[in-house]
Motif scaffolding. Structure first.
Motif, PDB file in Angstrom:
ATOM      1  N   THR A  28       6.837  19.943  20.258  1.00 27.48           N
ATOM      2  CA  THR A  28       6.057  19.003  19.455  1.00 27.48           C
ATOM      3  C   THR A  28       5.796  19.627  18.097  1.00 27.48           C
ATOM      4  OG1 THR A  28       5.009  18.053  21.408  1.00 27.48           O
ATOM      5  CG2 THR A  28       3.884  17.724  19.306  1.00 27.48           C
ATOM      6  N   ARG A  29       6.073  18.845  17.050  1.00 27.05           N
ATOM      7  CA  ARG A  29       5.893  19.311  15.676  1.00 27.05           C
ATOM      8  C   ARG A  29       5.116  18.255  14.905  1.00 27.05           C
ATOM      9  NH1 ARG A  29      12.086  20.564  14.406  1.00 27.05           N
ATOM     10  NH2 ARG A  29      11.292  21.364  12.444  1.00 27.05           N
ATOM     11  N   TRP A  30       4.302  18.697  13.957  1.00 23.09           N
ATOM     12  CA  TRP A  30       3.533  17.792  13.110  1.00 23.09           C
ATOM     13  C   TRP A  30       4.284  17.516  11.818  1.00 23.09           C
ATOM     14  CZ3 TRP A  30      -0.831  15.029  13.915  1.00 23.09           C
ATOM     15  CH2 TRP A  30      -1.554  15.311  15.064  1.00 23.09           C
ATOM     16  N   GLU A  77       0.838  -1.198   0.000  1.00 17.54           N
ATOM     17  CA  GLU A  77       0.000   0.000   0.000  1.00 17.54           C
ATOM     18  C   GLU A  77       0.876   1.251   0.000  1.00 17.54           C
ATOM     19  OE1 GLU A  77      -2.896   0.033   3.147  1.00 17.54           O
ATOM     20  OE2 GLU A  77      -3.203  -2.129   2.984  1.00 17.54           O
ATOM     21  N   PRO A  78       0.374   2.367  -0.550  1.00 11.52           N
ATOM     22  CA  PRO A  78       1.130   3.615  -0.440  1.00 11.52           C
ATOM     23  C   PRO A  78       1.223   4.025   1.032  1.00 11.52           C
ATOM     24  CG  PRO A  78      -0.614   3.817  -2.083  1.00 11.52           C
ATOM     25  CD  PRO A  78      -0.830   2.520  -1.358  1.00 11.52           C
ATOM     26  N   TYR A  79       2.321   4.648   1.398  1.00 12.18           N
ATOM     27  CA  TYR A  79       2.524   5.102   2.778  1.00 12.18           C
ATOM     28  C   TYR A  79       2.148   6.562   2.881  1.00 12.18           C
ATOM     29  CZ  TYR A  79       4.888   6.773   6.956  1.00 12.18           C
ATOM     30  OH  TYR A  79       5.162   7.367   8.160  1.00 12.18           O
ATOM     31  N   GLU A  80       1.267   6.872   3.816  1.00 17.63           N
ATOM     32  CA  GLU A  80       0.951   8.260   4.125  1.00 17.63           C
ATOM     33  C   GLU A  80       0.519   8.315   5.579  1.00 17.63           C
ATOM     34  OE1 GLU A  80      -2.321  11.516   2.842  1.00 17.63           O
ATOM     35  OE2 GLU A  80      -1.108  10.695   1.212  1.00 17.63           O
ATOM     36  N   ALA A  81       1.088   9.251   6.322  1.00 15.46           N
ATOM     37  CA  ALA A  81       0.728   9.400   7.728  1.00 15.46           C
ATOM     38  C   ALA A  81       1.021  10.812   8.201  1.00 15.46           C
ATOM     39  CB  ALA A  81       1.514   8.407   8.582  1.00 15.46           C
ATOM     40  N   GLU A  82       0.111  11.350   8.996  1.00 11.13           N
ATOM     41  CA  GLU A  82       0.355  12.592   9.723  1.00 11.13           C
ATOM     42  C   GLU A  82       0.617  12.189  11.156  1.00 11.13           C
ATOM     43  OE1 GLU A  82      -2.787  15.454   9.388  1.00 11.13           O
ATOM     44  OE2 GLU A  82      -2.574  15.600   7.214  1.00 11.13           O
ATOM     45  N   PHE A  83       1.720  12.672  11.714  1.00  3.94           N
ATOM     46  CA  PHE A  83       2.081  12.288  13.070  1.00  3.94           C
ATOM     47  C   PHE A  83       2.903  13.384  13.709  1.00  3.94           C
ATOM     48  CE2 PHE A  83       5.165  10.678  10.081  1.00  3.94           C
ATOM     49  CZ  PHE A  83       6.401  10.957  10.645  1.00  3.94           C
ATOM     50  N   ARG A  84       3.059  13.278  15.018  1.00  7.89           N
ATOM     51  CA  ARG A  84       3.829  14.260  15.770  1.00  7.89           C
ATOM     52  C   ARG A  84       5.207  13.699  16.092  1.00  7.89           C
ATOM     53  NH1 ARG A  84      -0.338  14.283  20.438  1.00  7.89           N
ATOM     54  NH2 ARG A  84      -0.417  12.194  19.590  1.00  7.89           N
TER      55      ARG A  84
END
Length: 96
Positions: free
Chosen positions: A65-67, A50-57
């Motif tokens: 803390t950064r996004w 699967e394609p990889y995509e994620a929003e995380f801190r």
């Protein structure tokens, strides 16, 4: 080989080639503890095709803390098994 390489741009997130060089463990240590399972699950899914995509801190070395938005893909070898993963991480803190 589990070898990791990253560009100097990741130094902006607190990572450098010093101290043993690039590794998944060094990157994962920056990920906010609550977001580590998500990132690991997305990486595992990418290794399954699967394609990889994620929003995380991440929590950078200063404690801020950064996004981050991560996108990538696993590249299969001749037998279809993943032999490499490539991607990009960029900061989206201002948007969040």
């Amino acid at each position: 080989t589990r070898r990791v390489a990253w560009s100097g741009a990741l130094e902006a997130f607190g990572l450098s080639a010093e101290g043993g060089g690039p590794s998944y463990e060094a990157f994962a240590a920056l990920i906010h503890p609550d977001d580590r399972p998500l990132v690991r699950a997305r990486i595992d899914a990418a290794l399954a095709g699967e394609p990889y995509e994620a929003e995380f801190r991440i929590v950078d070395p200063s404690g801020r803390t950064r996004w981050i938005m991560g996108r990538g893909e696993a590249i299969p070898g001749p037998d279809g098994a993943p032999v490499r993963m490539t991607g990009v991480n960029y900061e989206i803190t201002a948007r969040k």
